[in-house]
Design a protein around this motif. Structure first.
Motif, short mmCIF file in Angstrom:
data_model
loop_
_atom_site.label_atom_id
_atom_site.label_comp_id
_atom_site.label_asym_id
_atom_site.label_seq_id
_atom_site.Cartn_x
_atom_site.Cartn_y
_atom_site.Cartn_z
N PHE A 275 -1.21 7.36 2.07
CA PHE A 275 -0.31 6.50 2.84
C PHE A 275 0.85 6.03 1.97
N GLU A 277 3.80 3.55 2.24
CA GLU A 277 4.26 2.46 3.09
C GLU A 277 5.77 2.52 3.35
N TRP A 280 6.38 5.15 5.87
CA TRP A 280 5.89 4.68 7.17
C TRP A 280 6.89 3.70 7.79
#
Length: 469
Positions: A275, A277, A280
């Motif tokens: 992931f 961030e 995202w």
């Protein structure tokens, strides 16, 4: 675990790839937009197209099931092994509205292949992911020499998912005997990325509402009356501001009743995902993260319930000023629910909370739309392990675990049929569900075909079901 030969599956898929894509393109040309009453005939045509294709695939039983809205398609292909589990595959054949003027680079219902991607409305959501099961079961049969699947295989493909599945619960309840199964496979989901194949293990539920607030019988002068009578626009703002506490937990009493908390193992599995961030946030077109204290962004998205203000309005919205106390105001709220929450109980908690916070002189009405229940797959279920092994064989790499922040009708199948729900999807975030230029990656679509081909043998070999008289 499965003895289905990988090379034989891949050879069959490669040999029939072009034919399969031609079929998919033909189906995608049918604009089966369930939200548009003017497309009702196209939705029906889509159902019949699929029924005909399933018959050609070899399913001995294929039926178009009528509902009070759009038709669904049911198919069944029994195994010759009485101990084999029964698996129901769920998907939908309706699609979101689409028009060239929305920003498409090509006509949305004229499929085009560019750079290994098939662009069309429904390519990923959900016609491509429904249809890969037709080639998957044929590859399974060809590679094993079987004349019937290793499992008792059923399909249910509805025609109203993109309109909120308003008639789906009634259909499942009415046809529960025909739909009886040991597990449900939902192919209406996606993966983390092409390089990180994943299996979804849960979806959140949804309850949303509109709150209409009424104060004076008409707009009144704020100089003559302001500060001396209640203002519905101010009360709408107070309700919105009071939804969360300082830690951004939902402040409605009883909202968290029954919530199934994340286990340490689940948090570890989420943390394994690559992931980024900052990336995202770019995808979210946002500039900072926010949410319930004590949880990561992914945990907030997938495993925590939320309350959002979807819209707020009231009073004068034109140019310049207009010094009034408005007569009315509105607030639109949505609540994403997680396993253990009861949608009816949440709705009542919201009603009680609103009633307790409004002052005398403000009347209100709350309208809730249809609720969707959350759904969670047990990590230790043997059928989930089969899905993981099948995808790992197809992708030739480890499979990770995710959940979905959105909602769907999977819980209706679980609750009525009493069967666990498993998710098998190959779509990636860039596929643009509901957006202009929706597409599916053709190589990933073929991995979906392979995964389905491996899954049926693995399930039959690893999960035996007692025969009942």
């Amino acid at each position: 675990m499965s003895t289905t030969p990988d090379d034989a599956v891949r050879a069959y898929v490669d040999a029939h790839r072009a034919e399969f894509l031609d079929d998919l393109a033909a189906w995608l040309r049918i604009p089966s937009v369930s939200a548009d009453p003017g497309r009702a005939g196209d939705v029906r045509r889509s159902a019949q197209w699929l029924a005909d294709r399933l018959t050609t695939t070899g399913f001995p039983t294929v039926e178009v099931w009528e509902t009070a809205g759009a038709p669904a398609v049911f198919a069944e292909w029994p195994s010759d092994d009485p101990h084999a589990p029964t698996v129901l595959v769920y998907g939908h054949h309706d699609v979101q509205p689409a028009a060239l003027a929305d920003g498409w680079h090509s006509e949305p219902f004229e499929p085009q292949v560019r750079d290994g991607k098939l662009y069309a409305r429904g390519a990923a959501d959900d016609k491509g992911q429904v249809l890969f099961h037709t080639l998957g079961v044929r590859a399974h049969l060809a590679a094993t020499g079987r004349t019937a699947p290793a499992v008792h295989l059923k399909l249910l493909v509805e025609g109203e998912e993109e309109s909120g599945s308003p008639h789906f619960p009634a259909l499942v309840s009415a046809r529960a005997d025909r739909l009886r199964c040991d597990a449900v496979v939902v192919s209406d989901t996606g993966m983390w990325s092409a390089d990180t194949p994943t299996v979804c293990t849960g979806m959140r539920g949804l309850a949303d509402c509109q709150i209409d607030l009424y104060g004076p019988d008409q707009d009144i002068h704020s100089g003559s009356f302001g500060g001396a009578v209640p203002n519905p626009a101010m009360e709408a703002a107070r309700l919105a501001a009071g939804l969360h506490d300082a830690d951004l937990r939902v402040a409605i009493p009883g909202f968290y009743d029954g919530v199934v908390e994340l286990t340490d193992r689940e948090r570890e599995l989420f943390a394994e995902l690559p992931f980024d961030e900052a990336e995202w946030l770019r995808t979210a077109h946002s500039h900072a993260t926010a949410g319930e204290a004590g949880f990561t962004t992914l945990e907030r998205l997938w495993a925590r319930p939320t309350a959002e203000v979807n819209g707020i309005g009231g009073g004068y919205q034109g140019p310049g000023g207009k010094t009034i106390v408005p007569a009315t105001a509105q607030l639109k709220l949505s609540f994403r629910l997680v396993e253990g929450q009861d949608a009816d109980q949440v709705q009542q908690a919201v009603r009680d909370w609103v009633a307790d916070r409004l002052p005398a002189g403000i009347r209100h009405e709350i309208t809730f739309w249809g609720a969707t229940r959350p759904c969670l797959t047990p990590l230790d279920h043997p059928a989930l392990r089969s899905v993981v092994r099948a995808m790992e064989r197809a992708f030739d790499r480890p499979v990770r675990f995710t959940r979905e922040g959105g909602s769907g009708p999977a819980a209706d199948l679980r609750d009525v049929l009493g069967a666990p729900v498993l998710f098998l999807g190959i779509s990636v975030p860039s596929d643009g569900w509901h957006a202009p230029n929706e597409k599916v990656e053709l190589d990933l679509l073929m991995k979906g075909v392979e995964s389905a081909a491996y899954l049926w043998g693995d399930l039959a070999e690893s999960w035996r079901v007692p025969v009942t008289g």
